[in-house]
Design a protein around this motif. Sequence first.
Motif, short mmCIF file in Angstrom:
data_model
loop_
_atom_site.label_atom_id
_atom_site.label_comp_id
_atom_site.label_asym_id
_atom_site.label_seq_id
_atom_site.Cartn_x
_atom_site.Cartn_y
_atom_site.Cartn_z
N PHE A 1 0.81 -1.21 0.00
CA PHE A 1 0.00 0.00 0.00
C PHE A 1 0.85 1.27 0.00
O PHE A 1 0.31 2.38 0.04
CB PHE A 1 -0.96 -0.01 1.20
CG PHE A 1 -1.97 -1.12 1.11
CD1 PHE A 1 -3.00 -1.06 0.19
CD2 PHE A 1 -1.89 -2.23 1.92
CE1 PHE A 1 -3.93 -2.08 0.08
CE2 PHE A 1 -2.82 -3.26 1.83
CZ PHE A 1 -3.83 -3.18 0.90
N LEU A 2 2.16 1.10 -0.07
CA LEU A 2 3.06 2.24 -0.21
C LEU A 2 3.40 2.50 -1.67
O LEU A 2 4.17 3.42 -1.97
CB LEU A 2 4.35 1.98 0.58
CG LEU A 2 4.19 1.78 2.09
CD1 LEU A 2 5.55 1.49 2.72
CD2 LEU A 2 3.56 3.00 2.74
N ARG A 3 2.83 1.71 -2.57
CA ARG A 3 3.10 1.91 -4.00
C ARG A 3 2.65 3.30 -4.45
O ARG A 3 1.62 3.83 -3.99
CB ARG A 3 2.35 0.87 -4.85
CG ARG A 3 2.89 -0.51 -4.80
CD ARG A 3 2.16 -1.41 -5.80
NE ARG A 3 2.52 -1.10 -7.19
CZ ARG A 3 1.92 -1.64 -8.24
NH1 ARG A 3 0.92 -2.51 -8.07
NH2 ARG A 3 2.30 -1.32 -9.46
N ARG B 1 -10.43 6.73 -18.79
CA ARG B 1 -9.57 7.49 -17.89
C ARG B 1 -9.37 6.73 -16.58
O ARG B 1 -10.34 6.26 -15.97
CB ARG B 1 -10.19 8.86 -17.60
CG ARG B 1 -9.28 9.79 -16.82
CD ARG B 1 -9.90 11.17 -16.71
NE ARG B 1 -9.01 12.10 -16.02
CZ ARG B 1 -9.34 13.36 -15.75
NH1 ARG B 1 -10.53 13.83 -16.13
NH2 ARG B 1 -8.50 14.15 -15.12
N VAL B 2 -8.12 6.59 -16.18
CA VAL B 2 -7.78 5.90 -14.93
C VAL B 2 -7.04 6.87 -14.03
O VAL B 2 -6.00 7.42 -14.40
CB VAL B 2 -6.89 4.66 -15.19
CG1 VAL B 2 -6.53 4.00 -13.86
CG2 VAL B 2 -7.59 3.68 -16.10
N GLU B 3 -7.58 7.10 -12.84
CA GLU B 3 -6.93 7.95 -11.85
C GLU B 3 -6.85 7.21 -10.53
O GLU B 3 -7.78 6.49 -10.15
CB GLU B 3 -7.72 9.26 -11.65
CG GLU B 3 -7.72 10.16 -12.88
CD GLU B 3 -8.47 11.47 -12.61
OE1 GLU B 3 -9.34 11.46 -11.71
OE2 GLU B 3 -8.18 12.47 -13.27
N VAL B 4 -5.74 7.37 -9.84
CA VAL B 4 -5.55 6.75 -8.52
C VAL B 4 -5.12 7.83 -7.54
O VAL B 4 -4.15 8.55 -7.79
CB VAL B 4 -4.50 5.62 -8.56
CG1 VAL B 4 -4.33 5.02 -7.17
CG2 VAL B 4 -4.90 4.55 -9.56
N GLY C 1 -4.43 5.45 -3.31
CA GLY C 1 -4.75 4.04 -3.48
C GLY C 1 -6.16 3.76 -3.97
O GLY C 1 -6.49 2.62 -4.29
N VAL C 2 -7.01 4.78 -4.05
CA VAL C 2 -8.38 4.61 -4.55
C VAL C 2 -8.39 4.83 -6.05
O VAL C 2 -8.06 5.92 -6.53
CB VAL C 2 -9.36 5.58 -3.86
CG1 VAL C 2 -10.77 5.40 -4.43
CG2 VAL C 2 -9.35 5.36 -2.34
N GLY D 1 -1.86 -2.86 -4.01
CA GLY D 1 -1.79 -1.46 -3.61
C GLY D 1 -3.10 -0.72 -3.74
O GLY D 1 -3.23 0.39 -3.23
N VAL D 2 -4.09 -1.32 -4.42
CA VAL D 2 -5.40 -0.67 -4.56
C VAL D 2 -6.16 -0.79 -3.25
O VAL D 2 -6.33 -1.88 -2.70
CB VAL D 2 -6.21 -1.29 -5.72
CG1 VAL D 2 -7.65 -0.79 -5.69
CG2 VAL D 2 -5.56 -0.96 -7.05
N VAL D 3 -6.63 0.34 -2.75
CA VAL D 3 -7.39 0.38 -1.50
C VAL D 3 -8.89 0.22 -1.76
O VAL D 3 -9.59 -0.48 -1.04
CB VAL D 3 -7.12 1.71 -0.76
CG1 VAL D 3 -7.99 1.82 0.49
CG2 VAL D 3 -5.64 1.82 -0.40
N ASP D 4 -9.36 0.86 -2.82
CA ASP D 4 -10.78 0.78 -3.18
C ASP D 4 -10.93 1.13 -4.66
O ASP D 4 -10.00 1.64 -5.28
CB ASP D 4 -11.62 1.73 -2.32
CG ASP D 4 -13.10 1.36 -2.31
OD1 ASP D 4 -13.45 0.30 -2.87
OD2 ASP D 4 -13.90 2.11 -1.74
N VAL D 5 -12.11 0.83 -5.21
CA VAL D 5 -12.36 1.06 -6.64
C VAL D 5 -13.68 1.79 -6.83
O VAL D 5 -14.70 1.42 -6.22
CB VAL D 5 -12.41 -0.28 -7.43
CG1 VAL D 5 -12.61 0.00 -8.91
CG2 VAL D 5 -11.16 -1.09 -7.20
#
Length: 223
Positions: free
Chosen positions: A143-145, A171-174, A177-178, A203-207
């Motif tokens: 999750f530090l990515r 479009r992809v935005e992070v 981590g979301v 590393g993804v926290v939520d979508v």
Amino acid sequence: MHGTPHIVNDVMTRTVVAVRRDTAFKDMVKAMQQWKVSALPVLDDEERVIGVVSEADLLPKEAFHDGDPDRYSELRRLSDLVKAGAVTAAELMTAPALTVHPEATLARAARTMAQTRTKRLPVVDDQGLLKGIVSCSDLLKVFLRDDEDIAEEIRREVVTPLFPEVAEPIRVEVCDGVATLTGRIPDTSLVPVATRLVRAVEGVVDVDCVLLGPPRRPDPEPF
């Protein structure tokens, strides 16, 4: 389709303090204090992991130090009472040891820890030889990515293969981590699939998958 996930080998600690079957009680306490660890793998003569001694295994000796327990305590805490009289690693260790392989995914290691309420796992090869140790804090390193690194993997490993033909780029935005996906796709039945694949990216926290279908064509004007 999905990219190779991070594995235990990527995050494990390779320098591990281990003990033998006949290691004495005080020596184990000293090792834990010196190396700032809360558990020690126990090895046999062939260097295979056969058990683990943790602080919880050592504590009963102090818990029962001030006298003999009553009958109720004897029945309720029989295993602790046995450990209170133990003096070597072989007598104290939890066996067989719960272990994980270096090639195991972080998700698998995390599930094992959660299901067994374990804070760390010795890492062993196919012969059971000790290669390292992985802890809860190690598993959280994903999750530090960097957000953009995560976004790039989502574009490369999820969006491009799943939606090869779209009128406009998705479009992809992070952010922290979301992951947020926006745009239009030919078939909205793929939205749950995209959500599941993005959530599986390390590393993804939520979508937040805001993918819409093709724009509705206007009704023809009457003659």
